[in-house]
Structures are given as C-alpha cells and as structure tokens.
Design a protein around this motif. Structure first.
Motif, short mmCIF file in Angstrom:
data_model
loop_
_atom_site.label_atom_id
_atom_site.label_comp_id
_atom_site.label_asym_id
_atom_site.label_seq_id
_atom_site.Cartn_x
_atom_site.Cartn_y
_atom_site.Cartn_z
N ILE A 281 50.69 60.59 70.13
CA ILE A 281 50.41 59.07 70.43
C ILE A 281 49.14 58.79 69.50
CG2 ILE A 281 49.38 57.37 72.50
CD1 ILE A 281 49.96 59.78 74.40
N GLN A 282 49.82 57.47 69.10
CA GLN A 282 48.49 57.11 67.95
C GLN A 282 48.53 55.57 67.97
OE1 GLN A 282 50.12 56.84 63.96
NE2 GLN A 282 52.31 57.18 64.47
N ARG A 283 47.11 55.18 67.69
CA ARG A 283 46.71 53.80 67.55
C ARG A 283 47.57 53.07 66.28
NH1 ARG A 283 43.52 50.36 64.72
NH2 ARG A 283 42.22 48.94 66.05
N LEU A 284 47.99 51.92 66.57
CA LEU A 284 48.75 51.26 65.26
C LEU A 284 47.83 50.18 64.84
CD1 LEU A 284 52.52 51.12 65.94
CD2 LEU A 284 51.18 52.76 64.64
N ASP A 285 47.54 49.25 65.82
CA ASP A 285 46.28 48.31 65.77
C ASP A 285 45.70 47.95 66.95
OD1 ASP A 285 48.27 46.54 67.27
OD2 ASP A 285 49.20 45.76 65.57
N GLU A 286 44.93 46.79 66.95
CA GLU A 286 44.16 46.65 68.17
C GLU A 286 45.03 46.41 69.33
OE1 GLU A 286 41.51 42.73 67.98
OE2 GLU A 286 40.77 44.08 66.51
N ARG A 287 46.21 45.81 69.34
CA ARG A 287 47.01 45.57 70.58
C ARG A 287 48.12 46.74 70.87
NH1 ARG A 287 51.38 42.02 69.75
NH2 ARG A 287 51.28 41.52 72.21
N THR A 288 48.42 47.36 69.81
CA THR A 288 49.46 48.35 69.79
C THR A 288 49.37 49.62 69.58
OG1 THR A 288 50.65 46.58 68.56
CG2 THR A 288 51.88 48.53 68.99
N CYS A 289 49.91 50.76 70.54
CA CYS A 289 50.08 52.09 70.31
C CYS A 289 51.40 52.60 70.26
CB CYS A 289 49.01 52.91 71.35
SG CYS A 289 49.49 52.55 72.79
N GLU A 290 51.63 53.81 69.75
CA GLU A 290 52.81 54.26 69.36
C GLU A 290 53.08 55.64 69.90
OE1 GLU A 290 55.34 53.75 65.80
OE2 GLU A 290 54.75 55.72 65.60
N PHE A 291 54.31 55.96 70.67
CA PHE A 291 54.23 57.48 70.67
C PHE A 291 55.55 57.91 70.00
CE2 PHE A 291 57.23 56.02 74.26
CZ PHE A 291 58.36 56.76 74.29
N GLY A 292 55.52 59.20 69.59
CA GLY A 292 56.58 59.79 68.84
C GLY A 292 56.67 61.17 68.88
N MET A 293 57.37 61.68 68.38
CA MET A 293 57.58 63.25 68.13
C MET A 293 57.66 63.76 69.69
SD MET A 293 55.11 64.81 65.34
CE MET A 293 55.74 64.61 63.54
N LEU A 294 58.34 62.89 70.71
CA LEU A 294 58.60 63.20 72.07
C LEU A 294 59.49 64.45 71.99
CD1 LEU A 294 58.24 62.85 75.13
CD2 LEU A 294 60.16 61.06 74.78
N GLY B 220 47.72 54.51 77.08
CA GLY B 220 47.55 53.25 76.30
C GLY B 220 46.91 52.09 77.06
N ARG B 221 47.45 51.96 78.44
CA ARG B 221 46.72 50.91 79.17
C ARG B 221 45.34 51.23 79.55
NH1 ARG B 221 51.02 52.10 82.76
NH2 ARG B 221 52.73 50.94 82.07
N GLN B 222 44.86 52.45 79.64
CA GLN B 222 43.65 52.74 79.99
C GLN B 222 42.77 52.42 78.64
OE1 GLN B 222 43.42 56.86 81.23
NE2 GLN B 222 43.86 56.12 83.29
N LYS B 223 43.31 52.62 77.58
CA LYS B 223 42.79 52.47 76.36
C LYS B 223 42.45 50.88 75.95
CE LYS B 223 42.69 57.07 74.56
NZ LYS B 223 43.77 57.84 73.97
N GLY B 224 43.24 49.96 76.67
CA GLY B 224 43.19 48.46 76.46
C GLY B 224 44.47 48.23 75.30
N PHE B 225 45.29 49.10 75.26
CA PHE B 225 46.31 48.46 74.37
C PHE B 225 47.52 47.54 75.27
CE2 PHE B 225 45.19 52.37 72.03
CZ PHE B 225 45.07 51.99 70.74
N GLU B 226 48.03 46.61 74.46
CA GLU B 226 49.07 45.61 75.20
C GLU B 226 50.26 46.02 75.16
OE1 GLU B 226 48.60 41.51 74.12
OE2 GLU B 226 46.49 41.97 73.80
N VAL B 227 50.84 46.98 73.93
CA VAL B 227 51.95 47.09 73.60
C VAL B 227 52.33 48.66 73.51
CG1 VAL B 227 54.01 46.61 71.96
CG2 VAL B 227 52.45 44.83 72.84
N MET B 228 53.33 49.09 73.70
CA MET B 228 53.75 50.49 73.54
C MET B 228 54.85 50.47 72.23
SD MET B 228 53.12 53.83 73.52
CE MET B 228 52.07 54.21 74.82
N GLN B 229 54.79 51.04 71.25
CA GLN B 229 55.76 51.17 70.45
C GLN B 229 56.71 52.45 70.12
OE1 GLN B 229 55.42 49.09 66.48
NE2 GLN B 229 56.14 50.77 65.55
N LEU B 230 58.01 52.72 69.97
CA LEU B 230 58.57 53.81 69.70
C LEU B 230 59.44 53.60 68.42
CD1 LEU B 230 61.84 54.46 71.03
CD2 LEU B 230 60.30 54.26 72.93
#
Ligand code: COA
Length: 194
Positions: free
Chosen positions: A86-99, A122-132
């Motif tokens: 799980i990584q932060r991409l920007d202020e509103r977006t995080c991403e999961f990968g290598m699942l 992601g929600r707990q950390k305040g991100f709005e969008v999850m990307q994959l």
C-alpha cells in the motif's frame, strides 16, 4: 475506531493482517519470503506477458518497501499466506499493488481481506481514492486478468484510465513479451463514484 475494532477487522478467518514494521526491513529472510510469494503468484498470473526470466520483484525491493512501511502481510498460524503493498500517491489517492495469496490458500478470503484492510487503512488515513493497476494483454485473454477485472468491478472499482506501459513505466516496456494495455482502476473510499 477503537483498537479492539481494528484488531477485529484484521483477524477474520483466523488471519492476522498487519503492516510489517520498518524495523523488520533488516530481516532479509522475511523480505525474501514476501518477495518469493509475490514472484511465485505473478509468474502464473502474468504468464506470457513478460520476456522469460523477468520477475515481479526482488528481496531488495521488498526490503525497501518494508522500510517505507508499505508492506502488509496476512498470516495464518504464523505463516505468511498473503501480502499487499500500500502506498501513498498524492494527497487524495493511495494505491494497492503486489496483491498475492498463497496458491494453496486460494478462495478462502485472503485476497478479499487484504483489499478490505487496504481500503480501511486508506480511509483511516484520510485518502479519498484507492487506485490499482492492471497489465492486460491487448490481443488475447489472460484468465487471471479476466477474473481480476470481474472481481474488482464487483467490489466497486472502475476504470479511470487506459494507456500503454510506456506512458507509465517506460523502463518496463522492453521486458514485455506481448502488447499490453495498462489499466488504472479507482474506487472512491467515501462511497461516492470515483
Ligand atoms: C487475486 C488474489 C490475491 C485473490 O486471492 P484469494 O485469496 O484467492 O481470493 P478470495 O478468496 O479473497 O476471493 C476474492 C474474490 O474472488 C472470488 N473467488 C475466489 N475464488 C473464486 C473462484 N474459484 N471462482 C470464482 N470466484 C472466486 C471470491 O468470491 C471473492 O469475491 P467477493 O469479494 O465478491 O466475495 C489471488 O488470486 C492471487 O494471488 N492472484 C495472483 C496475483 C494477482 O493477480 N494479484 C492481483 C494483481 S492487481
């Protein structure tokens, strides 16, 4: 959310889901186990997509992700049976990968619980969008990609962009064995359309 609720959330089906701590980056055996799991499952899931000998990751790369507190593992009786980055991409977006879920433990909810963990985190950390991101062969159908597209769509992900890998990871393009689309999915973590 209380600490008790957090523990409940990460212990479904006897699974223990948690971030590896940056202090564990020095444990090369641990990073090697996670890298081996990722490489083992991607060898099958991305069969035919890469030139022979290409691996998804390495112990060194996983170690650097652990150091950045980006690797989550799922354990069953202490053994690693799944992981996700799980990584932060920007202020509103995080991403999961290598699942990844261990081949012998498929279909018991490990992947679902890892995705649930990533979204909750992601929600707990305040991100709005999850990307994959999905790499999908353009001229033929890869069963695991078909499954993933159906599953991710079912759980709320929508295609946000489609391009060529050259547009996103030009250094990986020469390693592709077949023409692929690089598909980016988004899910709004606040329950709105992404
Ligand atoms: C993707 C992956 C992690 C899923 O792991 P898993 O633990 O087997 O999956 P789960 O048991 O949690 O099931 C996930 C979903 O697929 C469904 N599913 C599982 N096995 C299935 C099967 N044989 N047939 C149809 N649906 C199936 C489940 O019902 C669940 O759907 P739901 O969330 O709507 O209930 C695993 O297949 C994997 O490691 N794949 C290779 C790596 C990969 O492609 N990673 C993703 C890259 S983005």
């Amino acid at each position: 959310m209380s600490r008790e609720e957090q523990i409940d959330m990460s212990s479904v089906n006897g699974l223990d889901i948690a971030y590896l701590s940056p202090a564990e980056a020095g444990d090369l055996g641990l990073a090697a186990s996670v890298a081996a799991l990722i490489n083992e499952v991607y060898e099958v899931a991305e069969e035919g997509l890469w030139v022979e000998g290409t691996t998804r990751t390495s112990t060194q790369e996983v170690e650097s992700f652990v150091r950045s507190a980006e690797i989550v593992t799922a354990r069953l009786d202490g053994a690693i049976v799944g992981c996700v980055r799980i990584q932060r991409l920007d202020e509103r977006t995080c991403e999961f990968g290598m699942l990844a879920a261990a081949p012998k433990r498929r279909g018991m909810g490990i992947g679902r619980e890892l995705v649930r963990f990533a979204e909750q985190d992601g929600r707990q950390k305040g991100f709005e969008v999850m990307q994959l991101e999905l790499l999908v062969p353009r001229e033929w159908s890869q069963p695991s990609k078909v499954f993933l597209n159906e599953w991710y769509t079912r759980i709320g992900y929508r295609v946000s962009a489609t391009g060529a890998i050259e547009d996103y990871y030009p250094e990986l393009a020469p390693l592709l064995a077949t023409t692929c689309d690089f598909v980016i999915y988004h899910k709004n973590l606040r329950g709105q359309p992404a």
